[in-house]
Write an enzyme that holds these catalytic residues in place. Structure first.
Site, PDB file in Angstrom:
ATOM      1  N   CYS A 189       1.968   0.305  -8.958  1.00 48.78           N
ATOM      2  CA  CYS A 189       3.057   0.827  -8.117  1.00 48.78           C
ATOM      3  C   CYS A 189       4.317   1.093  -8.926  1.00 48.78           C
ATOM      4  O   CYS A 189       5.125   1.940  -8.554  1.00 48.78           O
ATOM      5  CB  CYS A 189       3.341  -0.132  -6.982  1.00 48.78           C
ATOM      6  SG  CYS A 189       3.383  -1.829  -7.522  1.00 48.78           S
ATOM      7  N   GLU A 234       4.096  10.294  -5.796  1.00 45.32           N
ATOM      8  CA  GLU A 234       3.551   9.211  -6.613  1.00 45.32           C
ATOM      9  C   GLU A 234       2.206   9.673  -7.168  1.00 45.32           C
ATOM     10  O   GLU A 234       1.281   9.949  -6.393  1.00 45.32           O
ATOM     11  CB  GLU A 234       3.365   7.974  -5.731  1.00 45.32           C
ATOM     12  CG  GLU A 234       2.743   6.813  -6.484  1.00 45.32           C
ATOM     13  CD  GLU A 234       2.535   5.594  -5.591  1.00 45.32           C
ATOM     14  OE1 GLU A 234       2.145   5.751  -4.420  1.00 45.32           O
ATOM     15  OE2 GLU A 234       2.750   4.479  -6.094  1.00 45.32           O
ATOM     16  N   GLY A 294       0.829  -1.199   0.000  1.00 41.72           N
ATOM     17  CA  GLY A 294       0.000   0.000   0.000  1.00 41.72           C
ATOM     18  C   GLY A 294       0.861   1.246   0.000  1.00 41.72           C
ATOM     19  O   GLY A 294       2.016   1.214  -0.445  1.00 41.72           O
ATOM     20  N   SER A 295       0.327   2.328   0.531  1.00 38.08           N
ATOM     21  CA  SER A 295       1.027   3.617   0.445  1.00 38.08           C
ATOM     22  C   SER A 295       2.117   3.721   1.521  1.00 38.08           C
ATOM     23  O   SER A 295       2.010   3.117   2.590  1.00 38.08           O
ATOM     24  CB  SER A 295       0.015   4.741   0.624  1.00 38.08           C
ATOM     25  OG  SER A 295      -0.605   4.612   1.883  1.00 38.08           O
ATOM     26  N   GLU A 311       5.550  -3.362   0.849  1.00 37.20           N
ATOM     27  CA  GLU A 311       5.652  -3.094  -0.593  1.00 37.20           C
ATOM     28  C   GLU A 311       4.920  -1.782  -0.824  1.00 37.20           C
ATOM     29  O   GLU A 311       3.685  -1.749  -0.799  1.00 37.20           O
ATOM     30  CB  GLU A 311       5.001  -4.230  -1.394  1.00 37.20           C
ATOM     31  CG  GLU A 311       5.636  -5.597  -1.184  1.00 37.20           C
ATOM     32  CD  GLU A 311       7.026  -5.697  -1.795  1.00 37.20           C
ATOM     33  OE1 GLU A 311       7.332  -4.908  -2.707  1.00 37.20           O
ATOM     34  OE2 GLU A 311       7.804  -6.552  -1.347  1.00 37.20           O
ATOM     35  N   LEU A 312       5.668  -0.712  -1.036  1.00 38.61           N
ATOM     36  CA  LEU A 312       5.055   0.620  -1.032  1.00 38.61           C
ATOM     37  C   LEU A 312       5.102   1.280  -2.416  1.00 38.61           C
ATOM     38  O   LEU A 312       5.272   0.608  -3.416  1.00 38.61           O
ATOM     39  CB  LEU A 312       5.734   1.481   0.035  1.00 38.61           C
ATOM     40  CG  LEU A 312       5.845   0.809   1.423  1.00 38.61           C
ATOM     41  CD1 LEU A 312       6.598   1.694   2.401  1.00 38.61           C
ATOM     42  CD2 LEU A 312       4.468   0.455   1.975  1.00 38.61           C
TER      43      LEU A 312
HETATM   44  P1  NAP Z   1      -3.442   2.453   1.192  1.00 38.99           P
HETATM   45  O1  NAP Z   1      -4.387   3.570   1.298  1.00 38.99           O
HETATM   46  O2  NAP Z   1      -2.136   2.558   1.903  1.00 38.99           O
HETATM   47  O3  NAP Z   1      -4.232   1.150   1.682  1.00 38.99           O
HETATM   48  C1  NAP Z   1      -3.649  -0.124   1.646  1.00 38.99           C
HETATM   49  C2  NAP Z   1      -4.315  -1.001   2.685  1.00 38.99           C
HETATM   50  O4  NAP Z   1      -3.988  -0.517   3.993  1.00 38.99           O
HETATM   51  C3  NAP Z   1      -5.834  -1.004   2.603  1.00 38.99           C
HETATM   52  O5  NAP Z   1      -6.311  -2.291   2.882  1.00 38.99           O
HETATM   53  C4  NAP Z   1      -6.202  -0.023   3.692  1.00 38.99           C
HETATM   54  O6  NAP Z   1      -7.513  -0.184   4.180  1.00 38.99           O
HETATM   55  C5  NAP Z   1      -5.187  -0.365   4.747  1.00 38.99           C
HETATM   56  N1  NAP Z   1      -4.994   0.633   5.801  1.00 38.99           N
HETATM   57  C6  NAP Z   1      -5.320   1.949   5.763  1.00 38.99           C
HETATM   58  N2  NAP Z   1      -4.989   2.531   6.941  1.00 38.99           N
HETATM   59  C7  NAP Z   1      -4.468   1.569   7.738  1.00 38.99           C
HETATM   60  C8  NAP Z   1      -3.942   1.550   9.068  1.00 38.99           C
HETATM   61  N3  NAP Z   1      -3.888   2.633   9.815  1.00 38.99           N
HETATM   62  N4  NAP Z   1      -3.474   0.381   9.566  1.00 38.99           N
HETATM   63  C9  NAP Z   1      -3.495  -0.739   8.815  1.00 38.99           C
HETATM   64  N5  NAP Z   1      -3.992  -0.778   7.552  1.00 38.99           N
HETATM   65  C10 NAP Z   1      -4.461   0.358   7.014  1.00 38.99           C
HETATM   66  O7  NAP Z   1      -3.088   2.139  -0.336  1.00 38.99           O
HETATM   67  P2  NAP Z   1      -4.072   2.023  -1.583  1.00 38.99           P
HETATM   68  O8  NAP Z   1      -4.553   3.387  -1.918  1.00 38.99           O
HETATM   69  O9  NAP Z   1      -5.056   0.927  -1.398  1.00 38.99           O
HETATM   70  O10 NAP Z   1      -3.043   1.517  -2.690  1.00 38.99           O
HETATM   71  C11 NAP Z   1      -2.222   2.369  -3.388  1.00 38.99           C
HETATM   72  C12 NAP Z   1      -0.802   2.354  -2.859  1.00 38.99           C
HETATM   73  O11 NAP Z   1      -0.301   1.016  -2.846  1.00 38.99           O
HETATM   74  C13 NAP Z   1       0.152   3.124  -3.754  1.00 38.99           C
HETATM   75  O12 NAP Z   1       1.035   3.874  -2.973  1.00 38.99           O
HETATM   76  C14 NAP Z   1       0.891   2.016  -4.495  1.00 38.99           C
HETATM   77  O13 NAP Z   1       2.161   2.367  -4.993  1.00 38.99           O
HETATM   78  C15 NAP Z   1       1.000   0.978  -3.443  1.00 38.99           C
HETATM   79  N6  NAP Z   1       1.254  -0.321  -4.059  1.00 38.99           N
HETATM   80  C16 NAP Z   1       2.504  -0.878  -3.933  1.00 38.99           C
HETATM   81  C17 NAP Z   1       2.775  -2.092  -4.548  1.00 38.99           C
HETATM   82  C18 NAP Z   1       4.114  -2.757  -4.407  1.00 38.99           C
HETATM   83  O14 NAP Z   1       4.183  -3.966  -4.642  1.00 38.99           O
HETATM   84  N7  NAP Z   1       5.172  -2.052  -4.063  1.00 38.99           N
HETATM   85  C19 NAP Z   1       1.783  -2.722  -5.293  1.00 38.99           C
HETATM   86  C20 NAP Z   1       0.539  -2.112  -5.410  1.00 38.99           C
HETATM   87  C21 NAP Z   1       0.286  -0.918  -4.778  1.00 38.99           C
HETATM   88  P3  NAP Z   1      -8.735   0.712   3.603  1.00 38.99           P
HETATM   89  O15 NAP Z   1      -8.881   0.354   2.168  1.00 38.99           O
HETATM   90  O16 NAP Z   1      -9.869   0.266   4.443  1.00 38.99           O
HETATM   91  O17 NAP Z   1      -8.337   2.141   3.811  1.00 38.99           O
END
Ligand code: NAP
Length: 473
Positions: A282, A376, A228-229, A248-249
């Site tokens: 990502c 990003e 995630g982020s 994995e960010l």
């Molecule tokens: P995100 O907002 O960080 O959410 C990812 C996950 O974390 C979701 O399930 C989210 O739940 C959960 N989450 C949110 N707040 C949390 C907390 N305080 N404690 C624990 N978990 C929490 O990311 P996204 O918008 O879904 O995805 C986009 C990001 O992922 C981008 O930055 C992208 O680059 C990154 N990404 C990285 C890779 C890699 O392999 N490096 C691959 C794909 C994506 P909710 O949905 O309920 O908020």
């Protein structure tokens, strides 16, 4: 309308609270999704903790068989799975089919990897005092794996956690992204049919701050695997205590294009890298550093090809670009484009929204401190910069908080090897875009792009404990 239940201890459990799930493209309500509270999350963790012994007792061939059955079941239901992705994530159907095909591969790799988890013998007699001793290592399951996943590859990024966790004999508590729970619940159903022991996989949907937080802080969970982020990932690491954590960010991935490269031959590949899944990848191609000799030709052709992408309904197989995941993300993308425009950058194509879809946008003359360059974008926006040497480009690429993957097109072997050595990223793609990934390669980043590696074999290493056995002969 579909009303989902929590998947805990091998049973579908009615939740106390539900939220409506809407299609990001049409806005229509597509399902009702459980929004778990602390008590329900703890029940899932307890079920995973209880199931550790039955999972660890499975033999390698049994774990492999379960994963093989899962891969076959997904393959059989691939159209249905792709439609779920198109509904919940506005992923264009053709792109969604490609994700489903990759997910099948990922679980097949996991099935194969389950059969080759082993340690090594250690020559203890290399040290005085180590004579007459036989020593070997084994890799044991780590225990309960807490998996938290993002919205952009809801099926395959879940596979990168569930696959290796099962291969290694662990149990799992999965919290999928709130916007993309449907494909995760499908996996629960298929794994149950495939014979996974009850409680080995538990799925709790709900808010990140409630469900995610509980999983991160509970002492029964041995490892957190998060995609995630960076903002959320960094917070998780700081709260996870002594748990193993892989992150994995995000990234603002870059591509370098050297003089002498056949521009016509790379345009389509670059357009795919920048705009596939609306740029919500990502390793999406965000920054392009082009040698001045080829800059004008590349920019014109790239912008022209981007402008031709077919926009529309994600369920239409001809659609190449659809809506971003939320209205908030659309507004953010437009603000960042406006900021660049106001700072004197040129929007060569795009920069508009129609029917909720951000047009593929190509920007030039954007300085490095603008958000479209240094953050990003996670939207269909690419920034092209002119450089006079590849050395100059190496420095610009490295001038980033992130370091996931980078690509370089060059005909010069010395430049290619310099790029491999000097780019500070997790993976360098020579003569390809940074967006290249197949599912068994080691994958992960440096700096704010994360810690640890996925790619089944590497994830299995992270998801096992190394134990040493010494026999005094
Ligand atoms: P995100 O907002 O960080 O959410 C990812 C996950 O974390 C979701 O399930 C989210 O739940 C959960 N989450 C949110 N707040 C949390 C907390 N305080 N404690 C624990 N978990 C929490 O990311 P996204 O918008 O879904 O995805 C986009 C990001 O992922 C981008 O930055 C992208 O680059 C990154 N990404 C990285 C890779 C890699 O392999 N490096 C691959 C794909 C994506 P909710 O949905 O309920 O908020």
């Amino acid at each position: 309308m579909d009303r989902k239940k929590l998947w805990i201890g091998g049973q579908w459990i009615e939740a106390k609270k539900y939220v409506q799930l809407r299609s990001p493209y049409s806005g229509e309500v597509i399902a009702e999704i459980p929004s778990a509270d602390l008590e329900e999350t703890e029940a899932a963790i307890a079920a995973a903790y209880e199931a550790r012994a039955s999972m660890a007792a499975l033999h390698a061939h049994e774990r492999a068989t379960i994963l093989e059955r899962l891969a076959l079941a997904i393959e059989k239901r691939s159209d249905e799975a792709a439609r779920l992705l198109a509904f919940e994530a506005a992923k264009p159907f053709t792109t969604a089919k490609a994700e489903v095909a990759r997910t099948v591969q990922t679980y097949k790799f996991a099935a194969e990897e389950a059969k080759r988890i082993h340690g090594e013998t250690i020559p203890l007699d290399a040290a005085p005092g180590g004579e007459n001793k036989l020593a070997y290592t084994v890799r044991e399951p780590i225990g309960v794996v807490g998996a938290i996943t993002p919205f952009n590859f809801p099926l395959n990024l879940v596979a990168h956690k569930v696959g290796p966790a099962i291969a290694a004999g662990n149990t799992i508590v999965l919290k999928p992204a709130s916007q993309t729970p449907l494909s995760a619940y499908l996996i629960a159903e298929l794994l149950d049919e495939a014979g996974l022991p009850s409680g080995a996989l538990n799925i709790v949907t709900g808010s990140g701050s409630v469900v995610g937080n509980r999983i991160v802080e509970d002492n029964r969970v041995s490892m957190i695997t998060f995609t995630g982020s960076p903002e959320v990932g960094i917070g998780i690491r700081s709260r996870a205590g002594l748990k193993r954590v892989t992150l994995e960010l995000g990234s603002n991935s870059a591509l370098l294009i050297d003089r002498g490269v056949d521009i016509d031959g790379i345009i389509n590949r670059c357009v795919t890298g920048a705009f596939s899944n609306q740029g919500q990848v990502c390793i999406s191609l965000q920054r392009i550093y082009t040698h001045e000799d080829v800059y004008d030709r590349f920019t014109a052709k790239f912008a022209e090809a981007a402008g031709r992408l077919k926009q529309g309904d994600p369920l239409d197989p001809a659609t190449e670009l659809s809506a971003l995941i939320s209205e908030g993300d659309t507004a953010r993308a437009m603000e960042w484009i406006d900021e660049a425009r106001e700072a004197g950058a040129t929007v060569v194509t795009g920069g508009t929204v129609q029917n909720g879809i951000v047009a593929p946008t190509v920007i030039t003359n954007a300085y490095a401190e603008l958000k479209v360059s240094c953050q990003e974008v996670f939207a269909p926006i690419a920034v092209i910069n002119k450089v006079s040497t590849m050395e100059e480009a190496f420095e610009l690429v490295n001038n980033s908080r992130y370091g996931l993957q980078a690509g370089i097109y060059t005909e010069n072997l010395r430049t290619a090897l310099d790029a491999a050595g000097k780019l500070h990223v997790g993976g360098v793609m020579i003569n390809d875009i940074p967006t290249f990934r197949v599912d068994h390669m080691p994958y992960g980043g440096v700096k704010e792009s994360g810690i640890g590696r996925e790619g089944i074999k590497y994830a299995v290493e992270e998801m096992t404990e190394l134990k040493l056995v010494v026999i005094n002969r």
